[in-house]
Enzyme design. Structure first.
Site, short mmCIF file in Angstrom:
data_model
loop_
_atom_site.label_atom_id
_atom_site.label_comp_id
_atom_site.label_asym_id
_atom_site.label_seq_id
_atom_site.Cartn_x
_atom_site.Cartn_y
_atom_site.Cartn_z
N GLY A 84 -7.42 33.17 51.94
CA GLY A 84 -8.50 34.13 51.99
C GLY A 84 -8.51 35.06 53.19
CG ASN A 130 -6.30 40.57 51.70
OD1 ASN A 130 -5.97 41.10 52.75
ND2 ASN A 130 -5.49 40.48 50.66
CG MET A 145 -1.93 33.32 44.41
SD MET A 145 -1.21 34.97 44.73
CE MET A 145 0.48 34.68 44.24
CG LEU A 188 -7.54 38.20 36.33
CD1 LEU A 188 -8.14 39.41 37.04
CD2 LEU A 188 -8.50 37.02 36.36
CG ASN A 200 -4.23 42.61 42.64
OD1 ASN A 200 -4.61 41.58 43.19
ND2 ASN A 200 -2.95 42.85 42.37
CG HIS A 256 1.78 44.31 44.08
ND1 HIS A 256 2.01 43.10 43.48
CD2 HIS A 256 2.99 44.95 44.14
CE1 HIS A 256 3.29 43.00 43.17
NE2 HIS A 256 3.91 44.11 43.56
CG ASP A 292 -3.26 48.34 33.68
OD1 ASP A 292 -2.64 47.31 34.03
OD2 ASP A 292 -2.68 49.44 33.53
CG ASP A 310 1.39 43.73 39.95
OD1 ASP A 310 0.21 43.46 40.22
OD2 ASP A 310 2.33 42.94 40.11
#
Length: 212
Positions: free
Chosen positions: A12, A14, A109, A112, A126, A128, A160, A164
């Site tokens: 965590g 971020n 990780m 979805l 997100n 990346h 989406d 990525d």
């Protein structure tokens, strides 16, 4: 004020950066909850900040889709449709006034499910560790090194239904040092990733960055 739910799987870092930014009353977003798919170490940051957290484990559900629905339901407990998010009315272009809030995948990780993405996107972002569209997927840093790239970086993008493939919101570049180990390069990317995410959420909250 933009309401934000942050999703994590690990330490965590971020999330910690976002919580520290949101502790400043001048920051235009607040972290209303932190969700995880496992007993993530980063949940300790939420606890220290007094932010509610929840865990929805895939193993407790019969399918990936069922897990996604349960995860979405838990998020909606903290980010309900029609909740007051700012002083102004909803903005269809994705500015701070939207009553949909923002969901930030900050080290979650797990890919979805499509139904989950359709429910929250484009207000689902997100980070990346590459300059998308280059090097998508789970091994972006390793792939950049294997390709002999001279630079890589970090991208904040809308999630989406692809891997990525969503619209790029912000990027920062990192020069690759010849012979640099993967772990050291990844750590240098993370040093840029945290402030870039904080800035991106700020820009979304202020309506300076459209999600559509």
């Amino acid at each position: 004020m933009l309401n934000v739910v942050v999703l994590i799987s690990g330490g965590g870092s971020n999330l910690k950066a976002l919580l520290e930014a949101a502790a400043d009353p001048a920051y235009p977003a607040r972290i209303v909850a932190v969700g995880a798919d496992t007993d993530a170490a980063g949940l300790a940051h939420a606890e220290a900040a007094g932010v509610p957290s929840f865990i929805v484990r895939p193993g407790d559900h019969g399918s990936r889709e069922e897990w996604g629905r349960a995860f979405a339901s838990a998020i909606r407990e903290h980010l309900p449709r029609g909740s007051e998010n700012s002083e102004g009315p909803g903005d269809p272009e994705g500015a701070a006034g939207s009553d949909e809030g923002l969901v930030v995948s900050a080290g979650l990780m797990r890919i979805l499910p499509a139904d989950f993405v359709r429910e929250f996107s484009p207000r689902l972002i997100n980070t990346h560790p590459a300059l998308l569209p280059l090097y998508p997927g789970a091994h972006a840093v390793r792939d950049a090194l294997a390709a002999g790239a001279t630079e890589t970086g970090v991208t904040v993008h809308v999630i989406d239904e692809g891997v990525d493939t969503g619209p790029v919101l912000r990027q920062a570049r990192v020069e690759i040092i010849p012979g640099e180990p993967e772990e050291e390069l990844h750590e240098r990317i993370k040093q840029l990733e945290r402030p870039l995410l904080v800035q991106t959420v700020r820009d979304i909250a202020l309506g300076e960055l459209s999600l559509r």
